[in-house]
Design an enzyme around this catalytic site. Structure first.
Site, PDB file in Angstrom:
ATOM      1  N   ARG A  55      12.177  37.290  -6.535  1.00  0.00           N
ATOM      2  CA  ARG A  55      13.153  37.851  -5.810  1.00  0.00           C
ATOM      3  C   ARG A  55      13.371  37.462  -4.392  1.00  0.00           C
ATOM      4  O   ARG A  55      14.341  37.691  -3.860  1.00  0.00           O
ATOM      5  CB  ARG A  55      13.160  39.575  -6.024  1.00  0.00           C
ATOM      6  CG  ARG A  55      14.383  40.242  -5.779  1.00  0.00           C
ATOM      7  CD  ARG A  55      14.608  41.614  -5.725  1.00  0.00           C
ATOM      8  NE  ARG A  55      13.567  42.350  -6.574  1.00  0.00           N
ATOM      9  CZ  ARG A  55      12.473  42.864  -5.772  1.00  0.00           C
ATOM     10  NH1 ARG A  55      12.544  42.666  -4.557  1.00  0.00           N
ATOM     11  NH2 ARG A  55      11.494  43.489  -6.400  1.00  0.00           N
ATOM     12  N   TYR A 109      40.530  37.626  -2.880  1.00  0.00           N
ATOM     13  CA  TYR A 109      39.984  37.723  -4.241  1.00  0.00           C
ATOM     14  C   TYR A 109      40.046  39.061  -4.825  1.00  0.00           C
ATOM     15  O   TYR A 109      39.561  39.966  -4.218  1.00  0.00           O
ATOM     16  CB  TYR A 109      38.827  36.988  -4.350  1.00  0.00           C
ATOM     17  CG  TYR A 109      38.041  37.021  -5.753  1.00  0.00           C
ATOM     18  CD1 TYR A 109      38.860  36.087  -6.790  1.00  0.00           C
ATOM     19  CD2 TYR A 109      37.054  37.841  -6.075  1.00  0.00           C
ATOM     20  CE1 TYR A 109      38.148  35.921  -7.885  1.00  0.00           C
ATOM     21  CE2 TYR A 109      36.505  37.737  -7.287  1.00  0.00           C
ATOM     22  CZ  TYR A 109      36.998  36.642  -8.182  1.00  0.00           C
ATOM     23  OH  TYR A 109      36.370  36.635  -9.546  1.00  0.00           O
ATOM     24  N   ASP A 181      35.699  33.457   3.585  1.00  0.00           N
ATOM     25  CA  ASP A 181      35.295  33.089   2.130  1.00  0.00           C
ATOM     26  C   ASP A 181      35.958  31.889   1.951  1.00  0.00           C
ATOM     27  O   ASP A 181      37.136  31.560   1.934  1.00  0.00           O
ATOM     28  CB  ASP A 181      35.808  34.039   1.082  1.00  0.00           C
ATOM     29  CG  ASP A 181      35.517  33.813  -0.297  1.00  0.00           C
ATOM     30  OD1 ASP A 181      35.240  32.479  -0.634  1.00  0.00           O
ATOM     31  OD2 ASP A 181      35.468  34.789  -1.182  1.00  0.00           O
ATOM     32  N   LYS A 206      32.441  28.323  -8.712  1.00  0.00           N
ATOM     33  CA  LYS A 206      33.699  27.500  -8.810  1.00  0.00           C
ATOM     34  C   LYS A 206      33.579  26.130  -8.522  1.00  0.00           C
ATOM     35  O   LYS A 206      32.781  25.481  -9.423  1.00  0.00           O
ATOM     36  CB  LYS A 206      34.592  28.149  -7.890  1.00  0.00           C
ATOM     37  CG  LYS A 206      34.826  29.734  -7.888  1.00  0.00           C
ATOM     38  CD  LYS A 206      35.472  30.139  -9.476  1.00  0.00           C
ATOM     39  CE  LYS A 206      35.168  31.724  -9.391  1.00  0.00           C
ATOM     40  NZ  LYS A 206      35.944  32.467  -8.305  1.00  0.00           N
TER      41      LYS A 206
HETATM   42  C1  LIG Z   1      35.309  33.846  -7.902  1.00  0.00           C
HETATM   43  C2  LIG Z   1      35.690  33.875  -6.404  1.00  0.00           C
HETATM   44  C3  LIG Z   1      34.638  34.860  -5.898  1.00  0.00           C
HETATM   45  C4  LIG Z   1      33.703  35.607  -6.433  1.00  0.00           C
HETATM   46  O1  LIG Z   1      32.868  34.787  -7.107  1.00  0.00           O
HETATM   47  P1  LIG Z   1      31.689  34.972  -8.491  1.00  0.00           P
HETATM   48  O2  LIG Z   1      30.854  33.909  -8.342  1.00  0.00           O
HETATM   49  O3  LIG Z   1      32.707  35.156  -9.611  1.00  0.00           O
HETATM   50  O4  LIG Z   1      31.218  36.410  -8.316  1.00  0.00           O
HETATM   51  C5  LIG Z   1      34.873  35.438  -4.613  1.00  0.00           C
HETATM   52  N1  LIG Z   1      35.894  34.744  -3.834  1.00  0.00           N
HETATM   53  C6  LIG Z   1      36.716  33.822  -4.227  1.00  0.00           C
HETATM   54  C7  LIG Z   1      37.841  33.366  -3.408  1.00  0.00           C
HETATM   55  C8  LIG Z   1      36.502  33.557  -5.575  1.00  0.00           C
HETATM   56  O5  LIG Z   1      37.506  32.723  -6.030  1.00  0.00           O
END
Ligand SMILES: *Cc1c(COP(=O)(O)O)cnc(C)c1O
Length: 395
Positions: A55, A109, A181, A206
């Site tokens: 962890r 998001y 982000d 992604k």
């Molecule tokens: C998918 C996504 C998230 C969250 O990510 P996860 O890996 O699904 O938890 C956050 N911000 C954006 C812009 C995303 O496309």
């Protein structure tokens, strides 16, 4: 009497090899054994580098973090988390306190928005949202107790582009944090630290990992103190990633640049193609000169417009149903960044909680689709869209 087979003994060390593996070994070990209490002291005091408990860190996470640090030119080693939302949560929960205010972009998001509207207020952290493309709107949404601004450079799913330069200047003027982000844009097109961001977040799930088989996130801060706090908070909150997910992500990231460039080139082609098709009322791609933020996107992203294309079909829910049914071979799935092209329908997924009026205000009708362009042959992909849209229109 049973035979002692030695099955309870752990091996002392791996078999020796003068040569080394080319592929990063997978290290699923949760615990790491030290020689002596003295040695453990030295590890905890930082005099010796050594893992203790997974962890708190493990080799596969560090390999992925190093790669992302390099891609983002992060000033300090960033933290890999178990999902993108864990990274978002680490920033929103780990760096705020009761009484603070957080200002978010109004097209974050969906889950980030949800944390802003449903969870932070419960903990005494006020939130509000404004259009990150409108610096005056963002400025007037600030409060004396605003601690941070959270934005995405390119919004989902309408692909509007934030005024990052304006927001960086505003954040600096007010001495608050600008958190970006960077999931949609990726460090291939955009490096937020070079544009004044204080914190960078990724959903590695992604485009970076790229194969829809890993959930992983990443966060890094410009200031060492914040970076340390994020690391400690993610460990305390148990946001640590699985070694196997890290191992898969590293494997995916080896081809990231190639995948990104290919998907982006195809997205440009597909956007222009969609604009020629009967039944398509609108195409949204920042690379097109008819995009409302085209000039800003060109300046901010250095001529790279990424792999996401949105478009609108003339029609209602039945047209939308006919289109996804006819788009054989493309996954109708609410994700992005996969090697295969995926289509999503905000009205029935990410934006389903909104009223139809609110969606209309954001420009998302029942005919609105978002496409995450994958690695298929561009012409073959255009043909699939041509046929599916024609089928939907004649249905
Ligand atoms: C998918 C996504 C998230 C969250 O990510 P996860 O890996 O699904 O938890 C956050 N911000 C954006 C812009 C995303 O496309």
């Amino acid at each position: 009497m049973k035979n002692e087979t030695g099955s309870l003994m752990r091996p002392d060390a791996l078999p020796e090899s003068a040569s080394r593996p080319v592929v990063t070994p997978l290290s699923p070990s949760v615990v790491y054994a030290s020689d002596t209490p003295d040695m453990l002291d030295q590890q905890y005091e930082g005099a010796l580098h050594g893992y203790t408990y997974a962890r708190e860190g493990h080799p596969n996470a560090d390999v992925v973090a190093k790669r992302l640090d390099r891609m983002e030119q992060a000033p300090h080693p960033g933290v890999v988390t178990s999902s993108g939302m864990a990274a978002v949560s680490a920033v929103l929960l780990g760096l705020t306190k009761s009484g603070d205010h957080v200002l978010g972009g109004n097209q974050l998001y969906g889950r980030s928005l949800r944390m802003m509207t449903d969870d932070l207020p419960r903990l005494g952290i006020a939130t509000s949202m404004a259009d990150p493309g409108d610096i005056d709107a963002m400025r007037s949404a600030l409060r004396p107790e605003t601690r941070m601004i959270l934005i995405e450079a390119v919004s989902n799913p309408t692909l509007r582009v934030a005024d990052v330069a304006g927001l960086a200047a505003l954040a600096q003027e007010k001495d608050i944090l600008l958190v970006v982000d960077n999931t949609f844009t990726t460090p291939r097109a955009f490096r937020p630290f070079e544009h004044g961001a204080d914190i960078v977040i990724h959903s590695v799930t992604k485009l970076l990992a790229g194969h829809s088989d890993v959930m992983l996130g990443y966060v890094a801060a410009r200031a060492q103190t914040l970076n340390d706090r994020l690391r400690i908070f993610t460990v305390t909150a148990g946001m640590n990633p699985s070694p196997f997910d890290c191992w898969l992500a590293e494997r995916g990231m080896l081809s990231f640049d190639l995948r990104f460039d290919r998907a982006q080139a195809t997205a440009t082609r597909l956007a222009d193609h969609l604009a020629t098709l009967p039944g398509v009322t609108r195409v949204i791609y920042p690379g097109r000169s008819d995009h409302p933020d085209h000039d800003r996107a060109a300046a901010l992203l250095g001529g790279q417009f990424c792999n996401m294309v949105s478009f609108e079909l003339d029609g209602d829910r039945s047209t939308a149903n006919a289109f996804t049914r006819a788009a054989a071979g493309l996954s109708f799935a609410p994700t992005l960044g996969d090697v295969g092209t995926t289509i999503s329908h905000p009205a029935s997924s990410s934006h389903r909680a909104l009223t139809a009026e609110k969606r209309a205000e954001l420009g998302m009708s029942e005919g609105f689709f978002r496409v995450s362009v994958g690695l298929e042959d561009a012409e073959a992909l255009c043909t699939v869209f041509t046929q599916a849209i024609a089928d939907a229109q004649s249905s």
